[in-house]
Design an enzyme around this catalytic site. Structure first.
Site, PDB file in Angstrom:
ATOM      1  N   GLY A  25       0.800  -1.209   0.000  1.00 33.52           N
ATOM      2  CA  GLY A  25       0.000   0.000   0.000  1.00 33.52           C
ATOM      3  C   GLY A  25       0.839   1.268   0.000  1.00 33.52           C
ATOM      4  N   LEU A  27       0.374   3.516  -2.118  1.00 33.38           N
ATOM      5  CA  LEU A  27       0.736   3.339  -3.533  1.00 33.38           C
ATOM      6  C   LEU A  27       1.300   4.622  -4.138  1.00 33.38           C
ATOM      7  CD1 LEU A  27      -2.359   1.200  -4.658  1.00 33.38           C
ATOM      8  CD2 LEU A  27      -0.078   0.388  -3.983  1.00 33.38           C
ATOM      9  N   HIS A  28       2.352   4.461  -4.941  1.00 30.41           N
ATOM     10  CA  HIS A  28       3.006   5.600  -5.587  1.00 30.41           C
ATOM     11  C   HIS A  28       3.347   5.202  -7.023  1.00 30.41           C
ATOM     12  CE1 HIS A  28       6.597   3.239  -4.935  1.00 30.41           C
ATOM     13  NE2 HIS A  28       6.425   3.259  -3.618  1.00 30.41           N
ATOM     14  N   HIS A  31       4.505   1.746  -7.916  1.00 33.46           N
ATOM     15  CA  HIS A  31       3.442   0.741  -8.049  1.00 33.46           C
ATOM     16  C   HIS A  31       2.700   0.921  -9.379  1.00 33.46           C
ATOM     17  CE1 HIS A  31       3.848   1.122  -3.550  1.00 33.46           C
ATOM     18  NE2 HIS A  31       4.016  -0.170  -3.713  1.00 33.46           N
ATOM     19  N   GLY A 141       8.990  -5.281  -8.096  1.00 31.18           N
ATOM     20  CA  GLY A 141       9.863  -4.165  -8.484  1.00 31.18           C
ATOM     21  C   GLY A 141      11.325  -4.507  -8.252  1.00 31.18           C
ATOM     22  N   ASP A 144      13.634  -3.678  -4.908  1.00 40.32           N
ATOM     23  CA  ASP A 144      13.900  -4.669  -3.860  1.00 40.32           C
ATOM     24  C   ASP A 144      14.561  -5.877  -4.525  1.00 40.32           C
ATOM     25  OD1 ASP A 144      12.601  -3.259  -1.617  1.00 40.32           O
ATOM     26  OD2 ASP A 144      10.834  -3.491  -2.867  1.00 40.32           O
ATOM     27  N   GLN A 147      14.796  -9.137  -2.642  1.00 36.49           N
ATOM     28  CA  GLN A 147      13.458  -9.732  -2.540  1.00 36.49           C
ATOM     29  C   GLN A 147      13.101 -10.471  -3.831  1.00 36.49           C
ATOM     30  OE1 GLN A 147       9.830  -7.903  -0.671  1.00 36.49           O
ATOM     31  NE2 GLN A 147       9.427  -7.270  -2.770  1.00 36.49           N
ATOM     32  N   LEU A 178      11.710   5.610  -5.956  1.00 36.60           N
ATOM     33  CA  LEU A 178      10.420   5.762  -5.275  1.00 36.60           C
ATOM     34  C   LEU A 178      10.241   4.651  -4.255  1.00 36.60           C
ATOM     35  CD1 LEU A 178       7.892   6.911  -7.988  1.00 36.60           C
ATOM     36  CD2 LEU A 178       9.396   8.233  -6.532  1.00 36.60           C
ATOM     37  N   SER A 179       9.784   5.050  -3.084  1.00 37.33           N
ATOM     38  CA  SER A 179       9.535   4.112  -1.990  1.00 37.33           C
ATOM     39  C   SER A 179       8.463   4.734  -1.114  1.00 37.33           C
ATOM     40  CB  SER A 179      10.818   3.932  -1.168  1.00 37.33           C
ATOM     41  OG  SER A 179      10.507   3.414   0.106  1.00 37.33           O
TER      42      SER A 179
HETATM   43  O1  PAF Z   1       7.678  -5.337  -1.731  1.00 36.82           O
HETATM   44  C1  PAF Z   1       6.690  -5.319  -0.953  1.00 36.82           C
HETATM   45  O2  PAF Z   1       5.883  -4.375  -0.944  1.00 36.82           O
HETATM   46  C2  PAF Z   1       6.478  -6.474   0.009  1.00 36.82           C
HETATM   47  O3  PAF Z   1       7.681  -6.968   0.486  1.00 36.82           O
HETATM   48  C3  PAF Z   1       5.599  -7.591  -0.569  1.00 36.82           C
HETATM   49  C4  PAF Z   1       6.246  -8.240  -1.794  1.00 36.82           C
HETATM   50  C5  PAF Z   1       4.239  -7.025  -0.958  1.00 36.82           C
HETATM   51  C6  PAF Z   1       5.393  -8.689   0.484  1.00 36.82           C
HETATM   52  O4  PAF Z   1       4.787  -8.172   1.635  1.00 36.82           O
END
Ligand code: PAF
Length: 255
Positions: A25, A27-28, A31, A141, A144, A147, A178-179
């Site tokens: 959420g 959101l920017h 996203h 994205g 990260d 991730q 952006l974060s």
């Molecule tokens: O990158 C994120 O916003 C979060 O780590 C994710 C992938 C939605 C998991 O909670």
């Protein structure tokens, strides 16, 4: 756009391409880039908004994390999302919840050295979201980068039937990635944070450390790692806000 808060209500069609963009959420435009990459590829596009407590190492960071539920609805609807899945913590982690995905491999080092349970939380919630929505494609994205590597490893190791697509980092005009966390920076901290993209632009870990030191930033790490390709990755605290960013290095351009 249908807003769904429980798993039982999530009655998705099983024909055509179902896509998932998982988010926390606030959101920017980062996203937006994910939604815009996904929209033309899907018959049904699901966006999830869930601030996952399991991936935060401390309660203060979790409670400070930016939230904008009203804005998220407007943003997601404007991007043509079909279903916004926004469950409660109890819906995702009901009483008795006791099974965790504990990734090693790509999850080792970098973030894990500073946020020990972080990727356990990310991998667990991603597996749950993928099982709940059952998309053929999910978008993440590149900001990260670790991730992304962990999620790809999760999909490989647990034989998940989903394709992971990666969208480039979106930057503001001044270069800052952006974060959602940028909203927590004061104007002075934002100025200081610009040392992070400047450091990445050197494409060299030693030079990047110097750029950060000159801006009085003490990084958690500045490292070249293999995150879906050689990547210079930085995490640094600016005031109380922890920011991460990275740049993919052309193969052979290491230090
Ligand atoms: O990158 C994120 O916003 C979060 O780590 C994710 C992938 C939605 C998991 O909670």
């Amino acid at each position: 756009m249908k807003v769904v808060r429980t798993i039982a209500e999530l009655d998705l069609p099983r024909h055509g391409v179902v896509g998932l963009v998982p988010t926390m959420g606030a959101l920017h435009a980062g996203h937006t880039a994910l939604f815009r990459a996904a929209r033309p590829q899907c018959d049904v596009l699901v966006g999830s908004v869930f601030v996952n407590p399991a991936q935060f190492s401390d309660g203060a960071d979790l409670s400070a994390y930016p939230r904008d539920p009203e804005g998220d609805l407007v943003h997601a609807a404007a991007e043509g999302i079909d279903v916004l899945f926004a469950p409660s913590v109890e819906e995702m982690y009901p009483p008795g919840f006791a099974t965790w995905v504990d990734p090693a491999g790509a999850a080792k080092g970098l973030e894990s050295d500073h946020r020990p349970q972080h990727f356990r939380g990310v991998a667990t919630v991603c597996l749950k979201l993928l099982n709940i929505v059952r998309p053929q494609i999910a978008w993440f994205g590149r900001k990260d980068a670790q991730q992304v590597a962990v999620v790809k490893q999760l999909v490989r190791d647990l034989n998940l039937d989903v394709e992971i697509r990666v969208v480039e980092t979106v930057r503001d005009g001044d270069g800052l990635a952006l974060s959602s966390r940028n909203a927590l920076l004061s104007p002075g901290e934002r100025e200081q944070a610009l040392a992070i993209p400047r450091a990445l632009a050197t494409r060299d870990a030693a030079q990047a450390r110097e750029v950060l030191a000159a801006a009085r930033l003490e990084p958690d790490y500045v490292e070249v790692a293999d995150l879906d390709g050689p990547t210079l990755a930085i995490a640094a605290r600016v005031g109380s806000v922890r920011l991460i960013d990275n740049v993919l290095l052309p193969k052979g351009e290491h230090s």
